[in-house]
Design an enzyme around this catalytic site. Sequence first.
Site, mmCIF file in Angstrom:
data_model
loop_
_atom_site.group_PDB
_atom_site.id
_atom_site.type_symbol
_atom_site.label_atom_id
_atom_site.label_comp_id
_atom_site.label_asym_id
_atom_site.label_seq_id
_atom_site.Cartn_x
_atom_site.Cartn_y
_atom_site.Cartn_z
ATOM 1 N N LYS A 98 0.829 -1.211 0.000
ATOM 2 C CA LYS A 98 0.000 0.000 0.000
ATOM 3 C C LYS A 98 0.864 1.262 0.000
ATOM 4 O O LYS A 98 0.509 2.277 -0.606
ATOM 5 C CB LYS A 98 -0.946 0.009 1.210
ATOM 6 N N HIS A 144 -23.422 14.670 1.741
ATOM 7 C CA HIS A 144 -23.202 15.145 0.375
ATOM 8 C C HIS A 144 -22.138 16.228 0.389
ATOM 9 O O HIS A 144 -22.183 17.111 1.230
ATOM 10 C CB HIS A 144 -24.502 15.729 -0.198
HETATM 11 P P1 FAD Z 1 1.614 -14.263 8.192
HETATM 12 O O1 FAD Z 1 1.363 -12.819 8.117
HETATM 13 O O2 FAD Z 1 2.164 -14.940 6.987
HETATM 14 O O3 FAD Z 1 2.588 -14.483 9.417
HETATM 15 C C1 FAD Z 1 3.118 -15.724 9.739
HETATM 16 C C2 FAD Z 1 4.385 -15.513 10.542
HETATM 17 O O4 FAD Z 1 4.771 -16.754 11.095
HETATM 18 C C3 FAD Z 1 5.564 -15.049 9.704
HETATM 19 O O5 FAD Z 1 6.155 -13.911 10.281
HETATM 20 C C4 FAD Z 1 6.529 -16.221 9.724
HETATM 21 O O6 FAD Z 1 7.894 -15.841 9.720
HETATM 22 C C5 FAD Z 1 6.175 -16.865 11.058
HETATM 23 N N1 FAD Z 1 6.517 -18.282 11.141
HETATM 24 C C6 FAD Z 1 6.194 -19.257 10.251
HETATM 25 N N2 FAD Z 1 6.613 -20.450 10.711
HETATM 26 C C7 FAD Z 1 7.202 -20.226 11.917
HETATM 27 C C8 FAD Z 1 7.803 -21.064 12.885
HETATM 28 N N3 FAD Z 1 7.839 -22.380 12.733
HETATM 29 N N4 FAD Z 1 8.317 -20.485 13.989
HETATM 30 C C9 FAD Z 1 8.277 -19.138 14.172
HETATM 31 N N5 FAD Z 1 7.699 -18.310 13.293
HETATM 32 C C10 FAD Z 1 7.154 -18.842 12.188
HETATM 33 N N6 FAD Z 1 -4.213 -9.064 3.091
HETATM 34 C C11 FAD Z 1 -5.130 -8.112 3.335
HETATM 35 O O7 FAD Z 1 -6.090 -8.364 4.075
HETATM 36 N N7 FAD Z 1 -5.020 -6.859 2.808
HETATM 37 C C12 FAD Z 1 -4.002 -6.518 1.984
HETATM 38 O O8 FAD Z 1 -3.928 -5.393 1.523
HETATM 39 C C13 FAD Z 1 -3.027 -7.507 1.689
HETATM 40 N N8 FAD Z 1 -1.994 -7.217 0.885
HETATM 41 C C14 FAD Z 1 -1.053 -8.169 0.643
HETATM 42 C C15 FAD Z 1 -0.013 -7.852 -0.226
HETATM 43 C C16 FAD Z 1 0.966 -8.785 -0.508
HETATM 44 C C17 FAD Z 1 2.094 -8.433 -1.445
HETATM 45 C C18 FAD Z 1 0.904 -10.069 0.118
HETATM 46 C C19 FAD Z 1 1.980 -11.086 -0.140
HETATM 47 C C20 FAD Z 1 -0.127 -10.396 0.969
HETATM 48 C C21 FAD Z 1 -1.126 -9.448 1.226
HETATM 49 N N9 FAD Z 1 -2.215 -9.736 2.046
HETATM 50 C C22 FAD Z 1 -3.159 -8.784 2.284
HETATM 51 C C23 FAD Z 1 -2.373 -11.047 2.681
HETATM 52 C C24 FAD Z 1 -1.902 -10.979 4.149
HETATM 53 O O9 FAD Z 1 -0.560 -10.571 4.179
HETATM 54 C C25 FAD Z 1 -2.054 -12.336 4.810
HETATM 55 O O10 FAD Z 1 -3.384 -12.796 4.651
HETATM 56 C C26 FAD Z 1 -1.752 -12.240 6.291
HETATM 57 O O11 FAD Z 1 -0.445 -11.782 6.498
HETATM 58 C C27 FAD Z 1 -1.928 -13.597 6.970
HETATM 59 O O12 FAD Z 1 -1.631 -13.468 8.319
HETATM 60 P P2 FAD Z 1 -1.112 -14.697 9.186
HETATM 61 O O13 FAD Z 1 -0.969 -14.170 10.557
HETATM 62 O O14 FAD Z 1 -1.960 -15.869 8.961
HETATM 63 O O15 FAD Z 1 0.319 -15.084 8.586
HETATM 64 P P1 NAD Z 2 -4.788 -14.706 -6.169
HETATM 65 O O1 NAD Z 2 -5.399 -15.988 -5.860
HETATM 66 O O2 NAD Z 2 -5.469 -13.440 -5.830
HETATM 67 O O3 NAD Z 2 -4.489 -14.606 -7.724
HETATM 68 C C1 NAD Z 2 -3.779 -15.584 -8.406
HETATM 69 C C2 NAD Z 2 -4.197 -15.523 -9.861
HETATM 70 O O4 NAD Z 2 -3.324 -16.346 -10.590
HETATM 71 C C3 NAD Z 2 -5.615 -16.039 -10.089
HETATM 72 O O5 NAD Z 2 -6.330 -15.098 -10.845
HETATM 73 C C4 NAD Z 2 -5.402 -17.340 -10.821
HETATM 74 O O6 NAD Z 2 -6.433 -17.647 -11.712
HETATM 75 C C5 NAD Z 2 -4.096 -17.043 -11.530
HETATM 76 N N1 NAD Z 2 -3.341 -18.240 -11.909
HETATM 77 C C6 NAD Z 2 -3.181 -19.378 -11.204
HETATM 78 N N2 NAD Z 2 -2.420 -20.242 -11.896
HETATM 79 C C7 NAD Z 2 -2.088 -19.636 -13.064
HETATM 80 C C8 NAD Z 2 -1.330 -20.015 -14.196
HETATM 81 N N3 NAD Z 2 -0.767 -21.216 -14.281
HETATM 82 N N4 NAD Z 2 -1.187 -19.127 -15.200
HETATM 83 C C9 NAD Z 2 -1.776 -17.896 -15.134
HETATM 84 N N5 NAD Z 2 -2.516 -17.505 -14.090
HETATM 85 C C10 NAD Z 2 -2.662 -18.353 -13.066
HETATM 86 O O7 NAD Z 2 -3.316 -14.776 -5.528
HETATM 87 P P2 NAD Z 2 -2.202 -13.659 -5.383
HETATM 88 O O8 NAD Z 2 -2.551 -12.456 -6.176
HETATM 89 O O9 NAD Z 2 -0.912 -14.345 -5.622
HETATM 90 O O10 NAD Z 2 -2.324 -13.307 -3.857
HETATM 91 C C11 NAD Z 2 -2.103 -14.322 -2.863
HETATM 92 C C12 NAD Z 2 -2.983 -14.112 -1.676
HETATM 93 O O11 NAD Z 2 -2.619 -12.928 -1.005
HETATM 94 C C13 NAD Z 2 -4.423 -14.004 -2.067
HETATM 95 O O12 NAD Z 2 -5.138 -15.023 -1.431
HETATM 96 C C14 NAD Z 2 -4.872 -12.684 -1.605
HETATM 97 O O13 NAD Z 2 -6.083 -12.761 -0.899
HETATM 98 C C15 NAD Z 2 -3.765 -12.195 -0.680
HETATM 99 N N6 NAD Z 2 -3.583 -10.776 -0.983
HETATM 100 C C16 NAD Z 2 -4.582 -9.932 -0.625
HETATM 101 C C17 NAD Z 2 -4.489 -8.610 -0.959
HETATM 102 C C18 NAD Z 2 -5.596 -7.692 -0.574
HETATM 103 O O14 NAD Z 2 -6.405 -8.060 0.257
HETATM 104 N N7 NAD Z 2 -5.679 -6.506 -1.151
HETATM 105 C C19 NAD Z 2 -3.397 -8.134 -1.651
HETATM 106 C C20 NAD Z 2 -2.417 -9.019 -2.019
HETATM 107 C C21 NAD Z 2 -2.524 -10.345 -1.664
#
Ligand code: FAD
Ligand code: NAD
Length: 490
Positions: free
Chosen positions: A75, A468
Amino acid sequence: MLPVKTFVFLVTIHKNQNSKYNIDMNSYDVAVIGSGPGGYVAAIRCAQLGMKTAIIEKYSTLGGTCLNVGCIPSKALLDSSHHFEDAVKHFDTHGIELPGDVKVNLEKMIARKQAVVDQTTGGIDFLMKKNNIDVYQGLGSFKDARHINIAGEETIEIEAKHTIIATGSKPSSLPFINIDKERIITSTEALKLKEIPKHLVVIGGGVIGLELGQVYRRLGAEVTVVEYMDRIIPTMDAGLSKELNKVFKKAKFKMNVSHKVKSVERVGDEVIIKADNKKGEEVEIKGDYCLVSVGRRPYTDGLNSEAAGVKLNDRGQVEVNDHLQTSASNIYAIGDVIKGAMLAHKAEEEGVFVAETIAGQKPHIDYNLIPGVVYTWPEVASVGKSEEQLKEAGVAYKSGSFPMRALGRSRASMDIDGFVKILADKTTDEILGVHMIGARAADMIAEAVVAMEFRASAEDVSRMSHAHPTYTEAIKEAALAATEDRALHI
Ligand code: FAD
Ligand code: NAD
């Protein structure tokens, strides 16, 4: 390199741990493994409920994927690149003249993003201290259902009556792709590139691909999206996909839907992607960077879950029942590592749910009311059922839509793309789904969540006053359209 503040904190924690080496002090009511939004929120709620709580994180900063390499940094870059785009494309129309060309300093932009991340993860350190939660840095690994080894600088063992697995997820890939982290990258690398790609090829037109694709398109990269399904953001309401596709095409994204990628190869500084299109013809796309964003996989590496009797399903997720309890009755799991949407706020709700369950309460989560948001511009947001889901379930519904361009607020800000659509039960008028694309949809969706939580009808919403001029007037108008097809301003 660790920021100095974090380093000082870790030293402090280490000292605390040394003073806690007797068995009694290393014994907890709850141990949380993983400090992402699921884990750290669960730990806070456990502590609030009076339980002695520890959190274990393998990385040196808290906050998990979301704070370090997910929600927050993406973001931050979306915001920075949006400012740049405004300066280049829109300032002049607003009567703002710049003395010279507007340029991007990518290094500075990435550094600002990192500063935001550091500040945010530092905030979690503060919250852990404030709630007297013991933080252990190291890989948590089950010895058995009540004991966890933590491999940090040295290995120590803690005992926990209850454990919450919150180990999250990692980027997934395709079997034939070698992610070299230089040219063939995941979101983690895309958040810290050293140059703006000339041509970024994005595999996967889901949330990550579109958010990060938009960042680099705004900064001047050519961006090609290759998506397997027949539309981008395929899990959301089809109307949203269509509108976002239109906006992205206007911004000169190249969209290749219904394309099956079959090879990704790096040749020097070039990446060559081959895919089969809908007709079965081979298409070759060359870029200098390829972002692989085809989803994420649950992460349990090193956890040694078998030793605790915790079962995984065939997708590698920790299996849980309705109470988010695993096959070991004193161990729970939450967030990305279990079934369901991979969203930070879903993980947070589950963290609170499990803490309260352990404390003997009877919490509840309505998964239907967890909103989904894509932070592109226009933003895309949804809650409840899509039209496709209602049709599939055979539910009789009515639909009311209102275009953002009909709002004075949208014209004032020049954010005229998008619409709000409300789906309501044909007989009872209860709202079943709200889907929106437009300026600030990410914030506006909260109104729909509240309405649906209280089982409002479309008429209820249509009779509420909306300030509004605001974008939220589109919600009222869509509700009017759904109730009696009587929107006022169109
Ligand atoms: P995580 O955030 O993955 O945290 C897990 C933690 O556990 C990690 O720090 C890891 O190092 C630690 N861990 C793992 N195994 C062990 C172990 N054995 N011992 C100690 N520590 C360990 N979601 C949204 O809702 N809004 C968004 O805008 C959004 N944007 C995203 C953008 C990107 C680029 C990505 C990749 C993801 C985004 N997501 C977003 C998804 C969101 O990040 C995840 O859904 C969320 O972080 C999940 O939370 P969690 O606590 O389950 O796991
Ligand atoms: P996603 O599931 O949103 O999108 C993956 C896309 O890849 C899908 O549209 C799928 O059809 C496509 N795909 C799968 N296999 C493919 C192939 N072989 N060739 C071409 N396309 C293919 O997953 P993501 O964008 O990687 O994000 C991962 C997770 O992180 C998601 O579950 C998402 O909810 C979370 N995330 C959330 C946010 C947010 O809430 N704004 C932002 C980033 C990530």
